[in-house]
Design an enzyme around this catalytic site. Sequence first.
Site, PDB file in Angstrom:
ATOM      1  N   ARG A  61       0.837  -1.227   0.000  1.00  0.00           N
ATOM      2  CA  ARG A  61       0.000   0.000   0.000  1.00  0.00           C
ATOM      3  C   ARG A  61       0.862   1.264   0.000  1.00  0.00           C
ATOM      4  NH1 ARG A  61      -2.225   2.321   4.329  1.00  0.00           N
ATOM      5  NH2 ARG A  61      -2.276   0.378   5.498  1.00  0.00           N
ATOM      6  N   TYR A 114     -17.519  13.266 -16.828  1.00  0.00           N
ATOM      7  CA  TYR A 114     -17.917  11.877 -16.585  1.00  0.00           C
ATOM      8  C   TYR A 114     -18.876  11.810 -15.378  1.00  0.00           C
ATOM      9  CZ  TYR A 114     -17.603   7.061 -15.034  1.00  0.00           C
ATOM     10  OH  TYR A 114     -17.929   5.800 -14.608  1.00  0.00           O
ATOM     11  N   ASP A 187      -8.660  16.398 -16.270  1.00  0.00           N
ATOM     12  CA  ASP A 187      -8.836  14.983 -16.608  1.00  0.00           C
ATOM     13  C   ASP A 187      -8.618  14.850 -18.120  1.00  0.00           C
ATOM     14  OD1 ASP A 187      -9.767  12.473 -17.382  1.00  0.00           O
ATOM     15  OD2 ASP A 187     -11.425  12.453 -15.967  1.00  0.00           O
ATOM     16  N   LYS A 212      -8.383   3.128 -19.657  1.00  0.00           N
ATOM     17  CA  LYS A 212      -8.798   3.411 -21.023  1.00  0.00           C
ATOM     18  C   LYS A 212      -7.599   3.335 -21.979  1.00  0.00           C
ATOM     19  CE  LYS A 212     -12.675   3.852 -18.907  1.00  0.00           C
ATOM     20  NZ  LYS A 212     -12.904   4.889 -17.974  1.00  0.00           N
TER      21      LYS A 212
HETATM   22  C1  LIG Z   1     -13.213  10.995 -18.533  1.00  0.00           C
HETATM   23  C2  LIG Z   1     -13.243   9.916 -17.503  1.00  0.00           C
HETATM   24  N1  LIG Z   1     -12.584  10.101 -16.344  1.00  0.00           N
HETATM   25  C3  LIG Z   1     -12.590   9.155 -15.379  1.00  0.00           C
HETATM   26  C4  LIG Z   1     -13.287   7.966 -15.527  1.00  0.00           C
HETATM   27  C5  LIG Z   1     -13.278   6.953 -14.406  1.00  0.00           C
HETATM   28  O1  LIG Z   1     -12.348   5.964 -14.651  1.00  0.00           O
HETATM   29  P1  LIG Z   1     -12.375   4.529 -13.935  1.00  0.00           P
HETATM   30  O2  LIG Z   1     -13.552   3.807 -14.468  1.00  0.00           O
HETATM   31  O3  LIG Z   1     -11.065   3.934 -14.304  1.00  0.00           O
HETATM   32  O4  LIG Z   1     -12.512   4.789 -12.464  1.00  0.00           O
HETATM   33  C6  LIG Z   1     -13.976   7.733 -16.712  1.00  0.00           C
HETATM   34  C7  LIG Z   1     -14.711   6.459 -16.903  1.00  0.00           C
HETATM   35  O5  LIG Z   1     -15.350   6.237 -17.907  1.00  0.00           O
HETATM   36  C8  LIG Z   1     -13.974   8.728 -17.720  1.00  0.00           C
HETATM   37  O6  LIG Z   1     -14.635   8.581 -18.873  1.00  0.00           O
END
Ligand SMILES: Cc1ncc(COP(=O)(O)O)c(C=O)c1O
Length: 398
Positions: A61, A114, A187, A212
């Site tokens: 951790r 998101y 992000d 992703k």
């Molecule tokens: C732009 C964006 N940020 C963050 C996330 C969250 O990612 P995770 O599913 O790996 O927690 C997503 C999920 O689709 C996303 O599209």
Amino acid sequence: MKINTDLLHAHQLHARLTGDYTPQAMAHISPIYQTSTYILEDFDTAVYLNQHVDQGFVYTRFGSPNCDELEKKIAYFEHAEAALALASGLGAISTAVMSVVKAGDHVVFGDVIYGCSYTLFAQVLTNLGVTYTRVDTTNPKSVEEAIKPNTSLVYVETPANPTLKISDIKAISEIVHSHKGITLIVDGTFASPYLQTPLDLGADMVVHSATKYLCGHGTVTAGVIAGNKARIDRCRMPYLQCFGAVLDPFAAWQLMQGMKTLGIRMERTCENAMKVAKFLESHPKIDRVYYPGLESHPTHEIAKKQMHGGFGGMMSADIKGGMDAVRIVMNNVKVFSLATSLGNVDSLIQHSPSMSHFDMTPEERHAAEIFDGQVRLSIGIEDVDDLIDDLDQALALI
Ligand SMILES: Cc1ncc(COP(=O)(O)O)c(C=O)c1O
């Protein structure tokens, strides 16, 4: 060296360069350190390392060799001093955000982000005494107008999920940094570091769902944060340590295998996506296509300026006939998989209003142009004619 060479070689410890001929250093692919704890040399070392966890490996951790290697690679590609690996994109976002805000603060974030990121601000942080204002971050003036004396964070997702709105990171960063004590987090999941490097444009921290494009094969959930060392140290201790969204060593290892092909995957993905977007834009059963590479996209000009090497593989499209038409298309595609998530080598289709953005109210979704007849496509690296034929035959069934 150039980026595709770096993607394969960055931070590899070559035995010949380091003089370290242990099997761990000689392994062509790094070994997986699938252990939760480490045997410590003696009592004094144990005491020292427990208090200086960045100087050795004590407990997974607190850090692992696989996460350490991944973090160095991410920092390198994001042009950052440091980076942190976490168990999911939301693990990265919540950790980065919690490292900045406290009760009584105010946060500014985009009207299109998101769904779970929105829920973090609108529900979780609200319960902890943090207020917020949602604005159209594609208009930097709206960001400026929303800033209050107690604003501590501006949070921007670009390209935004699911309408692919592009916000001008440089312009927003100039506004944010003309005020004291405000952090700008971006992000950049939809672009990956291959197409966009927000820290170069003035962001203080960049976060990704590494689930992703960075992974690319849909085999792990992971997240990363990059920024200066002081910010990353604070994210690690106490926030990552106490919330515990730690990335498993095997997941870190898999992610690094995926990252090696990020460049060629992104190039093919961008090329395919542009062709699919143009096909959909000219299709009589489609009302509107949201792809930043199209001249018709309202933020195409910012995308051209800010993204390098392409516009990504994500797009949304409004199908004429609303939800009923969406159902027909999603039930009849054969190459596209009906699945949430994105950024994989194979193409996916999802319905944003009922899947990734169901937490928003219908009014909020409508204001954000997330319409009931909207599908989101994640374009993969298949032969593009097969993708186009697949959508064409499904649309013909409406
Ligand atoms: C732009 C964006 N940020 C963050 C996330 C969250 O990612 P995770 O599913 O790996 O927690 C997503 C999920 O689709 C996303 O599209």
